[in-house]
Each structure stands twice: as C-alpha cells, then as structure tokens.
Design an enzyme around this catalytic site. Structure first.
Site, mmCIF file in Angstrom:
data_model
loop_
_atom_site.group_PDB
_atom_site.id
_atom_site.type_symbol
_atom_site.label_atom_id
_atom_site.label_comp_id
_atom_site.label_asym_id
_atom_site.label_seq_id
_atom_site.Cartn_x
_atom_site.Cartn_y
_atom_site.Cartn_z
ATOM 1 N N TYR A 1 38.965 -35.611 43.416
ATOM 2 C CA TYR A 1 40.107 -34.917 42.805
ATOM 3 C C TYR A 1 41.327 -35.823 42.933
ATOM 4 C CZ TYR A 1 43.807 -31.432 42.083
ATOM 5 O OH TYR A 1 44.909 -30.756 41.619
ATOM 6 N N GLU B 1 46.298 -33.628 36.128
ATOM 7 C CA GLU B 1 45.257 -33.261 37.081
ATOM 8 C C GLU B 1 43.910 -33.791 36.597
ATOM 9 O OE1 GLU B 1 44.191 -29.274 39.540
ATOM 10 O OE2 GLU B 1 43.939 -29.111 37.370
#
Length: 403
Positions: free
Chosen positions: A119, A207
């Site tokens: 991530y 993101e």
C-alpha cells in the site's frame, strides 16, 4: 474532484508511473475489443465507479452468489460475460452504502502474476502542512482495517516543500515496504514519480492499493500500480482545464452537483433536519447542537460570506428537494452577509417551492432587524429564534409536533 481508476492510471502513466496495459469500455462489445488489444492470456475486467471495495462488492440485480466488480477472465467469452453482468447493473460496496452505484464504464486490463502486494498513498498532512507518504506492507487490504488491527505496519513520511522529494525519501519508502536491491530502487522511483504527479495535478490524494511486485520470466520482478484512486483539490481546478474534462457527473450526488453550480458547499447527510448556515465553523456547530437536542442534520450547507439572494434561494430549494427533510433550521450571522438579503432569499424560496415543513430562522448581525421584519411580514409560518440554542430546541420541537 474524483476520477475513475482508468483515468487515474492514464494520468499517472504520463508521469512515468508503471501501470498494466488497459483500455476503458462503455459497452460489452467495447470490452471484448479492449481485451483483443491486450497480450493475454489473462484479463481483468473492472467496474468503474467512484468507490472502493469493488472486488468484494455485490450487484443488486445478480443475487448474493454472483461475483463482484473485479473479475478475472481467461477467454474473450469470459470477458463478454463479465461485461454483460456489470454494465447497467448496481454495484453495492462498503463505500457506496446500501443504495449502490450503477456501473456505466468498465476497465479491461492485462492480467499479471502477483508475488507481493503493498500500500502506498500520498495526501496532505494538515498538521504539518506537508505532503505525507503513507506506506504499508499490507497491500490489497482495507487500510482502515490495517490501521485498527496492526497500526505498527503503517509508516508515514513527510516531504518538506522547501526541498521536495529527495533520495532519502525514496529509501524510506523502500525500507517501509521491506524491499532491497533492484526492487528498492524501483520503489524509490515510483514514489518520486507519484510525488511529481501529486504536485503537478494539484492532487489532494493519490492512493495505490495494491502496488504489486509482478513476476515476469523475461524481465524479472517489477513493481507495478494495479489500482489507483486519485482526487484533486477542487479549488485548484481552474489551473487544470484538461483534468476538469475527466469529471463524471453521473457519479456525483445530484443535489451536490446542483449546489456546485451556485458555488455552495453542500454535503448530503442521513438526518431529517435541513441546515442552511453561513460559515463552515458555524455550520458544524449547528449540526452538533441539532444532534445534542436529539435529532440529526440532513446536510451540511455553507452559503458563504457574500451570498446573493439568488444563491440563498438556490440553497433553500436544494435542501427542500431532499425527501428526508422534515424541518429546516436557518442559522445566519450577518457580517459581510446581510440579514435582509438572507430573509429575502428565504421568503422567495419558501413561496416558490410551497414550503410544507417547519422552518426556524435565527438571524444575527448586519441589518438583523430589517431581516426579522421581512420574515415577520412574509405571511409564512416561520418560527423566529433568539440564539443558536433556542433555534435548535424550536426546530426539534416543531418537527416532533408535525410528526
């Protein structure tokens, strides 16, 4: 302003960020043609909506056993079947709420062999006034779950705007992801390119979940962005006419879209008392005091400090268009905004839409007596309030009385 995944990837690719090959599709036939342009033999068909959790989501029309909004396909027939299932149907995810969102666009990408998932996100850290990079080894999972269950696995690094992205920032990202050697260099490069994209587009969030290590027999392990969510600072969009063209208005709440045409700060909520306030802080306080008195706000609406009569009228009509609204509280402190202008707007809107719910108005500030006089002489059933506490008590009482 938010954009779709396929738009985000196309944008990031322009800054040198590695993404899989893929093509958008608006129909089943276009999805099949998109797959034909990819090397295969594995394809990924993705529903395009402005919400996360698509893979775990469910389509209302297909039943509980149907697959979600991200599917693997190994043949063109499977691509066609997946596209037919998704297009025009309503995908419900953890982020859409129970109403879901209709899928009108697809993204067909080349499938890759995934060895590891990470991530990586960039956002504005309000506490430091800097761009923050958030990295975690727990890619492919909801970051909120990771933050709750394993907060030690989330690493945050700030970038000083005076220096910009430096080599040590890249090394910090690679270290946070546990990467070494060539993959560490790739991680630093990806982080640098994402930072360039963040500044270059006036983004508010980028993101990447997941950022994956892919296995390729010919070229070895490579880092690649498999999913991307990008949002922009709406106040900076005047500098990016090209980005404004990416806006998909069908993904936006109709009331919020209408409010944006009048430069109103409006967010729909789930309560039953509509609010019209000038000033974000006062609006937050108004919502809090409604809840303190036992009911819930139906919206956040800030008309701003210098609204015109037309703007106030538009705001009032937007609130009343919500069928859940059972009463309205207007809370205005007139500084730049004059109370008589607010009063004129309230009266005009109430008459135009045939007001049928209780209305409590608290005015204070410039021309307040003139404003109260306009309301008193309007012939409408408007309940005046002396202060915010009094206003909240009165609107809750009026709504309960009308129930």
């Amino acid at each position: 302003m938010n954009i779709h995944e396929y738009q985000a990837k196309e944008l990031l690719a322009k800054f040198g960020v590695p993404v899989p090959a893929g093509h958008a599709a608006m129909s089943v036939d276009e999805a099949v043609e998109a797959a034909k342009q990819l090397p295969g033999p594995l394809y990924v068909v993705k529903a395009q909506i402005h919400a996360g959790g698509r893979g775990k989501g469910k389509f209302k029309e297909l039943g509980p056993d149907a697959k979600g909004g991200v599917r693997l396909a190994r043949t063109l027939d499977e691509v066609r079947a997946a596209a037919a299932d998704m297009l025009g149907n309503t995908l419900v995810t953890v982020q859409t709420g129970e109403h879901g969102k209709q899928v009108n666009r697809l993204y067909v990408t080349d499938g890759v062999d995934i060895a590891r998932e990470f991530y990586l996100a960039l956002l504005v850290d309000r506490a430091t006034g800097r761009v923050a990079m958030v990295a975690s080894t727990e890619g492919g999972m909801d970051i909120e779950t990771v933050a709750h269950d394993s907060p030690e696995k989330i690493h945050t690094m700030d970038v000083d705007p005076a220096t910009g992205f430096m080599p040590h920032h890249g090394r910090a990202v690679a270290n946070a992801l546990g990467l070494t050697g060539d993959l560490a260099k790739q991680a630093a490069n990806v982080a640098s390119k994402l930072y360039d994209a963040f500044l270059g587009t006036d983004a508010s969030q980028i993101e990447i979940n997941p950022l994956a290590v892919t296995e390729d027999a010919g070229s070895g392990a490579k880092l690649m962005v498999l999913d991307a969510k990008v949002g922009f600072d709406s106040n900076a969009m005047f500098r990016h006419k090209d980005l404004m063209e990416l806006r998909d208005e069908t993904e936006e709440d109709p009331a919020e879209l209408e409010a944006s045409k009048y430069d109103l700060a409006y967010i729909k909520l789930d309560g039953d008392i509509g609010c019209m306030v000038n000033g974000a802080g006062l609006a937050m306080a108004t919502m809090d005091i409604i809840k303190l008195n036992g009911m819930f706000p139906a919206n956040f609406l800030d008309v701003g400090g210098g609204a015109s009569k037309e703007k106030v009228t538009a705001a009032f009509k937007i609130i009343l268009a919500d069928p859940n609204v059972k009463g309205i509280l207007v809370n205005i402190f007139g500084g730049i905004m004059k109370c008589d202008i607010i009063a004129d707007g309230i009266v005009a809107a109430a008459k135009e839409v045939n007001l049928s719910v209780p209305l409590v108005v608290r005015l204070e500030g410039t021309n307040v007596e003139k404003g109260k006089e306009i309301l008193a002489n309007s012939g409408l059933a408007i309940v005046p309030a002396n202060d915010l506490g009094d206003a909240a008590k009165k609107i809750v009482a009026e709504v309960k009385k009308a129930a």
